[in-house]
Every structure is written in structure tokens, then in C-alpha cells.
Write a protein that holds these residues in place. Sequence first.
Motif, PDB file in Angstrom:
ATOM      1  N   SER A  17      79.034   1.166  46.871  1.00  0.00           N
ATOM      2  CA  SER A  17      80.149   1.834  46.218  1.00  0.00           C
ATOM      3  C   SER A  17      80.723   0.979  45.096  1.00  0.00           C
ATOM      4  O   SER A  17      80.982   1.472  43.985  1.00  0.00           O
ATOM      5  N   PHE A  18      80.894  -0.310  45.344  1.00  0.00           N
ATOM      6  CA  PHE A  18      81.436  -1.207  44.317  1.00  0.00           C
ATOM      7  C   PHE A  18      80.508  -1.280  43.104  1.00  0.00           C
ATOM      8  O   PHE A  18      80.972  -1.334  41.964  1.00  0.00           O
ATOM      9  N   ALA A  19      79.186  -1.296  43.351  1.00  0.00           N
ATOM     10  CA  ALA A  19      78.229  -1.349  42.242  1.00  0.00           C
ATOM     11  C   ALA A  19      78.348  -0.108  41.363  1.00  0.00           C
ATOM     12  O   ALA A  19      78.287  -0.200  40.127  1.00  0.00           O
ATOM     13  N   LEU A  20      78.528   1.048  41.975  1.00  0.00           N
ATOM     14  CA  LEU A  20      78.690   2.285  41.203  1.00  0.00           C
ATOM     15  C   LEU A  20      80.019   2.300  40.453  1.00  0.00           C
ATOM     16  O   LEU A  20      80.100   2.777  39.321  1.00  0.00           O
ATOM     17  N   GLU A  21      81.044   1.743  41.079  1.00  0.00           N
ATOM     18  CA  GLU A  21      82.345   1.666  40.406  1.00  0.00           C
ATOM     19  C   GLU A  21      82.267   0.775  39.167  1.00  0.00           C
ATOM     20  O   GLU A  21      82.901   1.066  38.144  1.00  0.00           O
ATOM     21  N   ARG A  22      81.479  -0.294  39.250  1.00  0.00           N
ATOM     22  CA  ARG A  22      81.301  -1.168  38.077  1.00  0.00           C
ATOM     23  C   ARG A  22      80.629  -0.414  36.934  1.00  0.00           C
ATOM     24  O   ARG A  22      80.804  -0.775  35.764  1.00  0.00           O
ATOM     25  N   LEU A  23      79.856   0.617  37.254  1.00  0.00           N
ATOM     26  CA  LEU A  23      79.207   1.426  36.230  1.00  0.00           C
ATOM     27  C   LEU A  23      80.108   2.557  35.730  1.00  0.00           C
ATOM     28  O   LEU A  23      79.699   3.334  34.862  1.00  0.00           O
ATOM     29  N   GLY A  24      81.315   2.649  36.279  1.00  0.00           N
ATOM     30  CA  GLY A  24      82.279   3.642  35.796  1.00  0.00           C
ATOM     31  C   GLY A  24      82.351   4.919  36.611  1.00  0.00           C
ATOM     32  O   GLY A  24      82.963   5.901  36.172  1.00  0.00           O
ATOM     33  N   TYR A  25      81.749   4.938  37.803  1.00  0.00           N
ATOM     34  CA  TYR A  25      81.751   6.135  38.647  1.00  0.00           C
ATOM     35  C   TYR A  25      82.669   5.931  39.849  1.00  0.00           C
ATOM     36  O   TYR A  25      82.991   4.805  40.229  1.00  0.00           O
ATOM     37  N   LYS A  26      83.076   7.043  40.456  1.00  0.00           N
ATOM     38  CA  LYS A  26      83.897   7.006  41.649  1.00  0.00           C
ATOM     39  C   LYS A  26      83.181   7.762  42.766  1.00  0.00           C
ATOM     40  O   LYS A  26      83.404   8.964  42.960  1.00  0.00           O
ATOM     41  N   PRO A  27      82.287   7.088  43.473  1.00  0.00           N
ATOM     42  CA  PRO A  27      81.531   7.772  44.533  1.00  0.00           C
ATOM     43  C   PRO A  27      82.415   8.105  45.729  1.00  0.00           C
ATOM     44  O   PRO A  27      83.476   7.504  45.932  1.00  0.00           O
ATOM     45  N   ILE A  28      81.964   9.065  46.512  1.00  0.00           N
ATOM     46  CA  ILE A  28      82.633   9.447  47.754  1.00  0.00           C
ATOM     47  C   ILE A  28      81.781   8.964  48.919  1.00  0.00           C
ATOM     48  O   ILE A  28      80.584   9.276  48.986  1.00  0.00           O
ATOM     49  N   ILE A  29      82.367   8.180  49.805  1.00  0.00           N
ATOM     50  CA  ILE A  29      81.683   7.753  51.024  1.00  0.00           C
ATOM     51  C   ILE A  29      82.017   8.783  52.104  1.00  0.00           C
ATOM     52  O   ILE A  29      83.180   8.939  52.485  1.00  0.00           O
ATOM     53  N   THR A  30      81.006   9.512  52.565  1.00  0.00           N
ATOM     54  CA  THR A  30      81.291  10.649  53.438  1.00  0.00           C
ATOM     55  C   THR A  30      80.121  10.966  54.375  1.00  0.00           C
ATOM     56  O   THR A  30      78.965  10.729  54.042  1.00  0.00           O
TER      57      THR A  30
END
Length: 200
Positions: A17-30
Motif C-alpha cells: 500500500s505504501f509503495a502505491l501511495e508513493r506513486l500517487g494512488y490511494k489503494p483500498i485494503i479490503t
Amino acid sequence: MNIAIIKYNAGNIRSVSFALERLGYKPIITGDHDTIRKADKVIFPGVGEASTTMAFLKQNGLHELIPSLTQPVLGICLGLQLMCKYSEEGDTECLGIFNAPVKKFIPLKDVSPKQKIPHMGWNNLTHVKSPLFNPELEGEFVYFVHSYYVPTGAETIAQANYIHPFSAALQKDNFFATQFHPEKSGSVGEQILKNFLSLK
């Protein structure tokens, strides 16, 4: 873009999740089936043990949901292994997306220095293909931590070598998977995640 990271009893989900956030995305953990089905991209990460994790997937119906997904799906590490047909770890029947077995690394005899299990650290990619990899990623280094591996075969889209060649990544239809951890593989891993997120 809606990105769902499948939540289950496995480690390493937050680092993805943190890696995707560094790319500018907001993933959902679900673990919610409808949310996962409706996502544009799905990531199935994991660090853990195959048999107990498969038992959890079955208890929560994820063993039927994951193979039914039609959008791009990326398995990582244990995620790759669970997407295969069978794992020697715990004598486990897995999801069967990839027609491949998962085998335990056995160190070669009379080799010095003796190979350590798990295979841990940086290793280079070879024979890269598929939209997941740019051609210039041939030979680049990525980060591995695993005691089990998938032999090379028809679904292999990248190889690495530890004790012998093995599948560093697999693809079948909309399903992609890496044995290495792109979220821990620096700029090379970032590029691979970007490539996955750009898939249609």
C-alpha cells in the motif's frame, strides 16, 4: 483508478500500500468481495505459509473469487505461489490459476559456499517479456525472500537463478504474478508497478 489490495491473513500488505501511495494512488485494503470485483486493478500480496493461508481464503470465499476476476490481477511472493496449482509447502492445493507446481529449494550438494534457504536478497531478472516488463529491465536487480519456487514453464515471463533457474514472474490472461517484491525493489520495482497499473 480504484486499486484493491486483497486483505487476508498474510504479512507485507501495508508495504505494498505504501509503495502505491508513493506513486500517487490511494489503494483500498479490503476483503469485501464486491469492492474487489469492482476495482480497476487488484493486488494479491503475501508473506506467510501456504496451507494456513489457503485455509483462510477458503473460509472467506476468496478461493473462488480470485480466479473469477476479469480485471488485471497482480500476485506478489506468496500471492504468486497461491495462484499456482499445488505447493509442496504443507502439501497444499492452491488456486490453480497457473498450471504450475511450487517446489521447495533444495541446496546442491558439494557446492561451496553452501546455498542458504530462504533465497534472500537482490537477484537479476532474465528472459523478461509481457507488458509487465520494459525490455530495458532485462538484467536489472529485484528483491527476493522465499524458500519455495516455481520452475520455469510456458507461463514464465521472467526468470532468475538461485541454485537453478526459476520463475521470477508468471502470466496467464489477466493474471500476473511476481516471486520478488516490487514494493521493495527500488526504482525497478516502481516501474513494474507502474506497468501493471497501466494495463487495460
